[in-house]
Design an enzyme around this catalytic site. Structure first.
Site, PDB file in Angstrom:
ATOM      1  N   ASN A   9       5.981 -31.961 -23.114  1.00 17.74           N
ATOM      2  CA  ASN A   9       7.200 -31.563 -22.400  1.00 17.74           C
ATOM      3  C   ASN A   9       8.057 -30.800 -23.411  1.00 17.74           C
ATOM      4  OD1 ASN A   9       9.605 -31.325 -21.008  1.00 17.74           O
ATOM      5  ND2 ASN A   9      10.227 -33.441 -21.450  1.00 17.74           N
ATOM      6  N   TRP A  10       8.184 -29.503 -23.179  1.00 14.87           N
ATOM      7  CA  TRP A  10       8.882 -28.683 -24.176  1.00 14.87           C
ATOM      8  C   TRP A  10      10.403 -28.740 -24.056  1.00 14.87           C
ATOM      9  CZ3 TRP A  10       5.707 -23.450 -24.489  1.00 14.87           C
ATOM     10  CH2 TRP A  10       4.517 -23.703 -25.196  1.00 14.87           C
ATOM     11  N   LYS A  11      10.911 -29.344 -23.002  1.00 18.19           N
ATOM     12  CA  LYS A  11      12.373 -29.410 -22.799  1.00 18.19           C
ATOM     13  C   LYS A  11      12.960 -27.993 -22.875  1.00 18.19           C
ATOM     14  CE  LYS A  11      12.203 -33.834 -25.138  1.00 18.19           C
ATOM     15  NZ  LYS A  11      12.932 -35.065 -25.030  1.00 18.19           N
ATOM     16  N   HIS A 104      12.757 -36.683 -15.028  1.00 16.33           N
ATOM     17  CA  HIS A 104      12.788 -36.967 -16.470  1.00 16.33           C
ATOM     18  C   HIS A 104      14.139 -37.602 -16.797  1.00 16.33           C
ATOM     19  CE1 HIS A 104      13.030 -36.325 -20.790  1.00 16.33           C
ATOM     20  NE2 HIS A 104      11.713 -36.321 -20.759  1.00 16.33           N
ATOM     21  N   GLU A 106      16.236 -37.082 -18.989  1.00 19.03           N
ATOM     22  CA  GLU A 106      17.325 -36.119 -19.280  1.00 19.03           C
ATOM     23  C   GLU A 106      17.890 -35.554 -17.982  1.00 19.03           C
ATOM     24  OE1 GLU A 106      15.026 -33.911 -22.132  1.00 19.03           O
ATOM     25  OE2 GLU A 106      15.103 -35.679 -23.424  1.00 19.03           O
ATOM     26  N   GLY A 183      12.873 -39.139 -28.097  1.00 18.94           N
ATOM     27  CA  GLY A 183      13.521 -38.315 -29.114  1.00 18.94           C
ATOM     28  C   GLY A 183      14.227 -39.117 -30.197  1.00 18.94           C
ATOM     29  N   GLY A 244       7.237 -35.161 -26.180  1.00 20.22           N
ATOM     30  CA  GLY A 244       8.274 -34.148 -26.360  1.00 20.22           C
ATOM     31  C   GLY A 244       8.107 -33.443 -27.691  1.00 20.22           C
ATOM     32  N   GLY A 245       8.841 -33.914 -28.711  1.00 19.90           N
ATOM     33  CA  GLY A 245       8.895 -33.254 -30.020  1.00 19.90           C
ATOM     34  C   GLY A 245       7.534 -32.871 -30.601  1.00 19.90           C
TER      35      GLY A 245
HETATM   36  C1  PEP Z   1       9.878 -36.473 -23.528  1.00 18.56           C
HETATM   37  O1  PEP Z   1      10.555 -35.471 -23.642  1.00 18.56           O
HETATM   38  O2  PEP Z   1       9.428 -36.772 -22.408  1.00 18.56           O
HETATM   39  C2  PEP Z   1       9.615 -37.303 -24.710  1.00 18.56           C
HETATM   40  C3  PEP Z   1       8.913 -38.380 -24.583  1.00 18.56           C
HETATM   41  O3  PEP Z   1      10.135 -36.859 -25.905  1.00 18.56           O
HETATM   42  P1  PEP Z   1       9.745 -37.379 -27.408  1.00 18.56           P
HETATM   43  O4  PEP Z   1       8.245 -37.426 -27.467  1.00 18.56           O
HETATM   44  O5  PEP Z   1      10.323 -36.347 -28.322  1.00 18.56           O
HETATM   45  O6  PEP Z   1      10.344 -38.728 -27.559  1.00 18.56           O
END
Ligand code: PEP
Length: 261
Positions: A9-11, A104, A106, A183, A244-245
């Protein structure tokens, strides 16, 4: 045997130019990774990227020669209309993206998306012929006050209201993402993640029957890295990860896809 689903998930990261550069680097990593190539070809693993809407077309074109899934991070429930800043499911389908992330944390916590709205979006995505990934997860406060199961049950049941026993597992994937682990570098222990993923599978069984529950893909997300992937993926009810990251770098994401096998 459920297929493994490894998703990034690139956000709000990666412009079209950066997307093109990423997939050029990812193509080299894929080429060098016999295990991931074989797993995808054998239908054992899917590798997916959820990218910003402005980079969707670039991602589809850049990944054209790779067996990857490209999806959107969100979509509105209406097909079109006066919804400034939103994109619709038909728009996502037109550029040939096949999946959409819904709910999500966010979206829920920054943009105040409700369970009712996630349900409308879930129907819009699946009625539009795309597969939806419904994200659920509790905040730290909810966990510490013993409300995690109730919160997740509400997000699951409301998000999947009016879905049916026969098609839900094909149309829907669930991602359990504890908000406190996203995150933050704090991963849920594999056992804690499994406990909630098993709870979700039991909920699916109670709601849609055992056949649906056995087929349903359930992912874990929250600070997944190459180093913790194998232990998370060794749990019985965890079928994949939402990252994510660590999905922003080709080398780390291919390692996650490898370590998941
Ligand atoms: C996400 O954005 O869904 C996520 C799990 O982020 P991260 O891996 O950075 O915690």
């Amino acid at each position: 045997m459920r297929k493994k689903f490894i998703a990034g998930n690139w956000k709000m990261y990666k412009s079209p130019k950066e997307t093109k550069e990423f997939f050029a680097a990812f193509a080299k990593e894929m080429d060098a990774s016999e295990s991931v190539k074989k797993a995808i070809a054998d239908g054992v693993e899917d590798v997916a990227f959820f990218v910003p809407s402005i980079s969707l077309t670039t991602a589809i074109e850049a990944a054209e020669n790779m067996p990857l899934i490209i999806g959107a991070e969100n979509a509105h429930w209406e097909k079109c209309g006066a919804f400034t800043g939103e994109i619709s499911v038909p728009m996502v389908a037109e550029v040939k993206a096949s999946h959409v992330l819904i709910g999500h944390s966010e979206r829920r916590h920054i943009f105040h998306e409700t369970n009712e709205e996630t349900n409308k979006k879930m129907h819009a995505v699946t009625d539009g012929g795309l597969r939806a990934v419904l994200c659920v997860g509790e905040t730290l406060e909810e966990r510490e006050s013993g409300k995690a199961h109730d919160v997740i049950k509400g997000q699951f049941l409301d998000g999947l209201k009016n879905f049916d026993a026969h098609t839900t597992a094909e149309k829907v994937i669930i991602a359990y993402e504890p908000v406190w682990a996203i995150g933050t570098g704090k991963t849920a222990s594999a056992q804690d993640a499994e406990e909630i993923c098993k709870f979700i599978r039991d909920l699916a069984s109670d709601t849609f029957g055992t056949e649906c529950a056995e087929k349903l893909l359930i992912l874990y997300g929250g600070s997944v890295k190459p180093e913790n992937t194998a232990s998370i993926m060794s749990e019985a009810d965890i079928d994949g990860v939402l990252v994510g990251g660590a999905s922003l770098k080709a080398e780390s994401f291919i390692k996650i896809a490898e370590n998941a096998l």
